[in-house]
Enzyme design. Structure first.
Site, mmCIF file in Angstrom:
data_model
loop_
_atom_site.group_PDB
_atom_site.id
_atom_site.type_symbol
_atom_site.label_atom_id
_atom_site.label_comp_id
_atom_site.label_asym_id
_atom_site.label_seq_id
_atom_site.Cartn_x
_atom_site.Cartn_y
_atom_site.Cartn_z
ATOM 1 N N ALA A 66 0.905 -1.017 -0.183
ATOM 2 C CA ALA A 66 0.002 -0.041 -0.050
ATOM 3 C C ALA A 66 0.959 1.343 -0.156
ATOM 4 C CB ALA A 66 -0.827 0.058 1.192
ATOM 5 N N GLY A 109 0.745 -5.238 0.327
ATOM 6 C CA GLY A 109 -0.093 -5.307 -0.474
ATOM 7 C C GLY A 109 0.382 -5.972 -1.763
ATOM 8 N N GLU A 112 0.239 -9.614 -1.224
ATOM 9 C CA GLU A 112 -1.067 -10.050 -1.302
ATOM 10 C C GLU A 112 -1.644 -9.971 -2.602
ATOM 11 O OE1 GLU A 112 -1.818 -7.051 1.679
ATOM 12 O OE2 GLU A 112 -2.782 -8.413 3.315
ATOM 13 N N GLU A 132 4.055 -5.229 7.381
ATOM 14 C CA GLU A 132 3.221 -4.424 8.032
ATOM 15 C C GLU A 132 3.483 -4.134 9.367
ATOM 16 O OE1 GLU A 132 2.323 -6.771 5.772
ATOM 17 O OE2 GLU A 132 0.732 -6.014 4.471
HETATM 18 N N1 CAA Z 1 4.571 3.403 0.030
HETATM 19 C C1 CAA Z 1 5.015 4.735 -0.552
HETATM 20 N N2 CAA Z 1 6.105 4.873 -1.084
HETATM 21 C C2 CAA Z 1 6.793 3.729 -1.185
HETATM 22 C C3 CAA Z 1 6.600 2.496 -0.617
HETATM 23 C C4 CAA Z 1 5.417 2.456 -0.004
HETATM 24 N N3 CAA Z 1 4.983 1.042 0.111
HETATM 25 N N4 CAA Z 1 7.904 1.740 -0.952
HETATM 26 C C5 CAA Z 1 8.810 2.273 -1.474
HETATM 27 N N5 CAA Z 1 8.323 3.887 -1.642
HETATM 28 C C6 CAA Z 1 9.000 5.055 -2.053
HETATM 29 C C7 CAA Z 1 9.855 5.200 -0.888
HETATM 30 O O1 CAA Z 1 9.391 6.190 0.003
HETATM 31 C C8 CAA Z 1 10.823 6.128 -1.928
HETATM 32 O O2 CAA Z 1 10.353 7.498 -2.428
HETATM 33 P P1 CAA Z 1 11.321 8.732 -2.350
HETATM 34 O O3 CAA Z 1 12.385 8.495 -3.306
HETATM 35 O O4 CAA Z 1 10.723 10.024 -2.600
HETATM 36 O O5 CAA Z 1 11.997 8.560 -0.927
HETATM 37 C C9 CAA Z 1 11.026 5.146 -3.143
HETATM 38 O O6 CAA Z 1 9.902 4.392 -3.132
HETATM 39 C C10 CAA Z 1 12.265 4.201 -3.326
HETATM 40 O O7 CAA Z 1 12.129 3.577 -2.148
HETATM 41 P P2 CAA Z 1 13.618 3.029 -0.953
HETATM 42 O O8 CAA Z 1 14.553 4.347 -1.540
HETATM 43 O O9 CAA Z 1 13.118 2.827 -0.044
HETATM 44 O O10 CAA Z 1 13.980 1.850 -2.287
HETATM 45 P P3 CAA Z 1 14.801 0.809 -1.523
HETATM 46 O O11 CAA Z 1 15.139 0.038 -2.998
HETATM 47 O O12 CAA Z 1 15.955 1.168 -0.926
HETATM 48 O O13 CAA Z 1 13.941 -0.106 -0.923
HETATM 49 C C11 CAA Z 1 11.807 -1.067 -0.091
HETATM 50 C C12 CAA Z 1 12.771 -0.763 -1.174
HETATM 51 C C13 CAA Z 1 12.474 -2.416 0.762
HETATM 52 C C14 CAA Z 1 10.474 -1.732 -0.927
HETATM 53 C C15 CAA Z 1 11.396 0.123 0.847
HETATM 54 O O14 CAA Z 1 11.066 0.989 0.105
HETATM 55 C C16 CAA Z 1 10.365 -0.270 1.805
HETATM 56 O O15 CAA Z 1 10.474 -0.928 2.801
HETATM 57 N N6 CAA Z 1 9.114 -0.246 1.177
HETATM 58 C C17 CAA Z 1 7.838 -0.314 2.341
HETATM 59 C C18 CAA Z 1 7.295 -1.592 2.226
HETATM 60 C C19 CAA Z 1 6.340 -1.753 3.132
HETATM 61 O O16 CAA Z 1 6.212 -1.576 4.335
HETATM 62 N N7 CAA Z 1 5.129 -2.138 2.706
HETATM 63 C C20 CAA Z 1 3.927 -2.520 3.233
HETATM 64 C C21 CAA Z 1 2.833 -1.170 3.195
HETATM 65 S S1 CAA Z 1 1.423 -1.688 4.274
HETATM 66 C C22 CAA Z 1 0.622 -2.823 3.158
HETATM 67 O O17 CAA Z 1 0.811 -2.844 2.182
HETATM 68 C C23 CAA Z 1 -0.767 -3.089 3.885
HETATM 69 C C24 CAA Z 1 -2.081 -2.566 3.997
HETATM 70 O O18 CAA Z 1 -2.522 -1.833 3.273
HETATM 71 C C25 CAA Z 1 -2.692 -2.612 5.462
#
Ligand code: CAA
Length: 258
Positions: A66, A109, A112, A132
């Site tokens: 998400a 997501g 999922e 999450e």
């Molecule tokens: N939402 C919004 N933006 C995101 C994102 C997310 N889930 N994942 C990555 N991005 C964005 C980052 O904020 C970043 O943006 P900026 O350049 O503006 O800072 C860009 O994408 C690149 O991300 P990273 O610099 O972090 O890239 P990376 O290659 O070093 O890491 C990653 C990649 C491991 C996917 C890391 O970005 C990460 O941990 N993302 C979040 C993953 C997460 O927690 N997902 C679960 C979300 S909640 C959900 O899905 C369930 C629900 O609805 C209830």
């Protein structure tokens, strides 16, 4: 002009490839992207020329979950108004087989979304996970249910409770992925499988998907009854006559979906 969040491709006749296209956010599932996915899935379901759907991302991410930035300040009421469960249901209700082609991150997501597809072709090095719990929430797109069903309670609970990631190779070994292939072959392999299915009777394919998925929520005996009825139903199709005649005449079948 901003780039579309979802690209629609036709890599082969009968195959509709939906490519998540928010590379700047690792394909995070914004509400706009979720709605576009639902719209394109419904379109594919309604279009007789589409036999199989492939959902793909890019080499860095299938989808990183998400969009956290979109919901970081949301209230409970805001979350309820998003109607995400309805969008997930609509995505899962595609009447055609759906294949996930997973490269890079499939988190939250994103994981999922792969779990609700009928097949998952993963790159060996893909990174799956339900992180999450690390940001103070729990999965909301079926992770607590479908991950348990896919890989079993005790393995799933490890990943759900810690948020740890696992590779595409591990996903295959645990039964979440249908195949694990080298990174540069993921999309091609998904399309190859889609072509194989696209050449079959769409009526039989549709019945198969319907019966197999409905059966997952039914007691065994009810599922078996559903299976038998669907099998008998297919004997009223020209495709069944063609399929069996072709076998007997030692020639390839030509299915018309009638
Ligand atoms: N939402 C919004 N933006 C995101 C994102 C997310 N889930 N994942 C990555 N991005 C964005 C980052 O904020 C970043 O943006 P900026 O350049 O503006 O800072 C860009 O994408 C690149 O991300 P990273 O610099 O972090 O890239 P990376 O290659 O070093 O890491 C990653 C990649 C491991 C996917 C890391 O970005 C990460 O941990 N993302 C979040 C993953 C997460 O927690 N997902 C679960 C979300 S909640 C959900 O899905 C369930 C629900 O609805 C209830």
């Amino acid at each position: 002009m901003t780039a579309p969040v979802l690209l629609v491709e036709e890599p082969a006749p009968g195959v509709r490839l939906l490519r998540l296209n928010r590379p700047e956010a690792r394909n995070a599932l914004s509400m706009a992207l979720r709605r576009e996915l639902v719209r394109c899935i419904a379109q594919a379901s309604d279009d007789a020329a589409v036999r199989v759907v492939v959902i793909a991302g890019n080499e860095r991410a299938f989808a990183a979950g998400a969009d956290i930035k979109e919901m970081a300040n949301a209230s409970t009421v805001d979350m309820m108004a998003r109607g995400v469960l309805g969008l997930w249901r609509a995505t899962a209700s595609c009447t055609k087989p759906v294949i996930a082609a997973v490269r890079g991150y499939a988190l939250g997501g994103g994981c999922e979304l792969a779990l609700l597809c009928d097949m998952v072709i993963a790159s060996e090095t893909a990174r799956f996970g339900q992180p999450e719990i690390r940001i103070g929430i729990i999965p909301g797109g079926g992770g607590t249910q479908r991950l348990v069903a896919a890989i079993g309670k005790h393995r799933a609970m490890k990943y759900l409770l810690t948020g740890a990631m696992f590779s595409g190779r591990e996903a295959f070994e645990m039964g979440l992925a249908s195949e694990a292939v080298p990174d540069d072959q993921v999309d091609a392999r998904a399309v190859e499988l889609a072509c194989e299915i696209a050449a079959l009777s769409p009526l039989a394919v549709q019945q198969l998907k319907d019966v197999a998925l409905r059966g997952m929520d039914l007691p065994l005996d009810a599922g078996l009854a559903l299976e038998t009825k669907a099998l008998h139903l297919l004997f009223s199709t020209e495709d069944q006559k063609e399929g069996m005649a072709a076998f007997i005449e030692k020639r390839p079948p030509k299915f018309e979906g009638r």
